[in-house]
Design a protein around this motif. Structure first.
Motif, PDB file in Angstrom:
ATOM      1  N   ALA A  82       0.851  -1.185   0.000  1.00 49.45           N
ATOM      2  CA  ALA A  82       0.000   0.000   0.000  1.00 49.45           C
ATOM      3  C   ALA A  82       0.890   1.239   0.000  1.00 49.45           C
ATOM      4  N   PRO A  83       0.510   2.282  -0.724  1.00 49.84           N
ATOM      5  CA  PRO A  83       1.320   3.496  -0.718  1.00 49.84           C
ATOM      6  C   PRO A  83       1.389   4.095   0.683  1.00 49.84           C
ATOM      7  N   THR A  84       2.542   4.611   1.027  1.00 49.02           N
ATOM      8  CA  THR A  84       2.701   5.226   2.344  1.00 49.02           C
ATOM      9  C   THR A  84       2.419   6.720   2.235  1.00 49.02           C
ATOM     10  N   PRO A  85       1.723   7.287   3.217  1.00 47.58           N
ATOM     11  CA  PRO A  85       1.435   8.725   3.167  1.00 47.58           C
ATOM     12  C   PRO A  85       2.722   9.519   3.398  1.00 47.58           C
ATOM     13  N   PRO A  86       2.768  10.756   2.906  1.00 47.22           N
ATOM     14  CA  PRO A  86       3.962  11.573   3.131  1.00 47.22           C
ATOM     15  C   PRO A  86       4.176  11.812   4.619  1.00 47.22           C
ATOM     16  N   ARG A  87       5.429  11.858   5.027  1.00 44.65           N
ATOM     17  CA  ARG A  87       5.745  12.068   6.434  1.00 44.65           C
ATOM     18  C   ARG A  87       5.679  13.552   6.771  1.00 44.65           C
ATOM     19  N   THR A  88       5.220  13.843   7.974  1.00 40.77           N
ATOM     20  CA  THR A  88       5.182  15.224   8.452  1.00 40.77           C
ATOM     21  C   THR A  88       6.025  15.327   9.711  1.00 40.77           C
ATOM     22  N   PHE A  89       6.519  16.495   9.965  1.00 40.84           N
ATOM     23  CA  PHE A  89       7.333  16.745  11.140  1.00 40.84           C
ATOM     24  C   PHE A  89       6.495  17.523  12.143  1.00 40.84           C
ATOM     25  N   GLY A  90       6.001  16.848  13.154  1.00 40.71           N
ATOM     26  CA  GLY A  90       5.179  17.511  14.163  1.00 40.71           C
ATOM     27  C   GLY A  90       3.838  17.936  13.591  1.00 40.71           C
ATOM     28  N   SER A  91       3.160  18.802  14.321  1.00 40.48           N
ATOM     29  CA  SER A  91       1.845  19.233  13.863  1.00 40.48           C
ATOM     30  C   SER A  91       1.823  20.710  13.486  1.00 40.48           C
ATOM     31  N   MET A  92       2.948  21.404  13.689  1.00 42.08           N
ATOM     32  CA  MET A  92       2.987  22.826  13.357  1.00 42.08           C
ATOM     33  C   MET A  92       3.357  23.025  11.892  1.00 42.08           C
ATOM     34  N   GLU A  93       2.769  24.028  11.283  1.00 40.71           N
ATOM     35  CA  GLU A  93       3.135  24.389   9.927  1.00 40.71           C
ATOM     36  C   GLU A  93       4.239  25.427  10.012  1.00 40.71           C
ATOM     37  N   PHE A  94       5.272  25.267   9.207  1.00 42.82           N
ATOM     38  CA  PHE A  94       6.424  26.161   9.278  1.00 42.82           C
ATOM     39  C   PHE A  94       6.836  26.555   7.872  1.00 42.82           C
ATOM     40  N   THR A  95       7.032  27.840   7.673  1.00 47.01           N
ATOM     41  CA  THR A  95       7.558  28.313   6.398  1.00 47.01           C
ATOM     42  C   THR A  95       8.833  29.096   6.662  1.00 47.01           C
ATOM     43  N   THR A  96       9.791  28.977   5.773  1.00 45.91           N
ATOM     44  CA  THR A  96      11.062  29.688   5.904  1.00 45.91           C
ATOM     45  C   THR A  96      10.932  31.025   5.186  1.00 45.91           C
ATOM     46  N   PRO A  97      11.254  32.129   5.859  1.00 50.13           N
ATOM     47  CA  PRO A  97      11.144  33.432   5.197  1.00 50.13           C
ATOM     48  C   PRO A  97      12.192  33.566   4.087  1.00 50.13           C
ATOM     49  N   ASP A  98      11.902  34.412   3.106  1.00 44.01           N
ATOM     50  CA  ASP A  98      12.836  34.638   1.997  1.00 44.01           C
ATOM     51  C   ASP A  98      14.164  35.217   2.470  1.00 44.01           C
ATOM     52  N   THR A  99      14.168  35.880   3.604  1.00 41.75           N
ATOM     53  CA  THR A  99      15.392  36.514   4.119  1.00 41.75           C
ATOM     54  C   THR A  99      16.192  35.586   5.033  1.00 41.75           C
ATOM     55  N   PHE A 100      15.856  34.316   5.081  1.00 45.43           N
ATOM     56  CA  PHE A 100      16.475  33.378   6.013  1.00 45.43           C
ATOM     57  C   PHE A 100      18.002  33.312   5.873  1.00 45.43           C
ATOM     58  N   ASP A 101      18.520  33.343   4.642  1.00 43.12           N
ATOM     59  CA  ASP A 101      19.954  33.202   4.408  1.00 43.12           C
ATOM     60  C   ASP A 101      20.714  34.532   4.444  1.00 43.12           C
ATOM     61  N   GLU A 102      20.023  35.620   4.640  1.00 41.91           N
ATOM     62  CA  GLU A 102      20.703  36.919   4.674  1.00 41.91           C
ATOM     63  C   GLU A 102      21.381  37.114   6.027  1.00 41.91           C
ATOM     64  N   PRO A 103      22.466  37.895   6.051  1.00 45.08           N
ATOM     65  CA  PRO A 103      23.156  38.149   7.326  1.00 45.08           C
ATOM     66  C   PRO A 103      22.228  38.834   8.329  1.00 45.08           C
ATOM     67  N   LEU A 104      22.441  38.550   9.605  1.00 44.31           N
ATOM     68  CA  LEU A 104      21.649  39.187  10.656  1.00 44.31           C
ATOM     69  C   LEU A 104      22.067  40.637  10.822  1.00 44.31           C
ATOM     70  N   PRO A 105      21.149  41.490  11.232  1.00 50.18           N
ATOM     71  CA  PRO A 105      21.516  42.882  11.527  1.00 50.18           C
ATOM     72  C   PRO A 105      22.524  42.908  12.685  1.00 50.18           C
ATOM     73  N   ASP A 106      23.346  43.965  12.720  1.00 51.07           N
ATOM     74  CA  ASP A 106      24.381  44.089  13.762  1.00 51.07           C
ATOM     75  C   ASP A 106      23.794  43.997  15.169  1.00 51.07           C
ATOM     76  N   ALA A 107      22.621  44.594  15.379  1.00 49.02           N
ATOM     77  CA  ALA A 107      22.012  44.567  16.731  1.00 49.02           C
ATOM     78  C   ALA A 107      21.705  43.132  17.146  1.00 49.02           C
ATOM     79  N   ASP A 108      21.236  42.319  16.232  1.00 48.80           N
ATOM     80  CA  ASP A 108      20.963  40.920  16.556  1.00 48.80           C
ATOM     81  C   ASP A 108      22.242  40.124  16.790  1.00 48.80           C
TER      82      ASP A 108
END
Length: 68
Positions: free
Chosen positions: A37-63
């Motif tokens: 039988a086909p296996t359903p796709p696996r999920t990680f936890g129950s929360m939905e998470f999206t990565t922002p477009d700025t994820f790979d950009e350097p952090l601001p100096d204050a951070d």
């Protein structure tokens, strides 16, 4: 059994189409080949998470100072 070895790909294809495939030895049924039988796709936890477009950009100096 020898015939099943020689035609295994064909027997698997028949099982995938839903056909019942019985493999025997010396005239007696020995095994039933069935599709998995086909296996359903696996999920990680129950929360939905999206990565922002700025994820790979350097952090601001204050951070960055917070992490030093």
């Amino acid at each position: 059994m020898q015939d099943a070895k020689a035609h295994l790909s064909e027997l698997v294809a028949r099982a995938e189409r839903g056909e019942i495939v019985i493999i025997g030895r010396a005239g007696s049924p020995g095994a039933r080949l069935v599709a998995l039988a086909p296996t359903p796709p696996r999920t990680f936890g129950s929360m939905e998470f999206t990565t922002p477009d700025t994820f790979d950009e350097p952090l601001p100096d204050a951070d960055l100072r917070v992490w030093e």
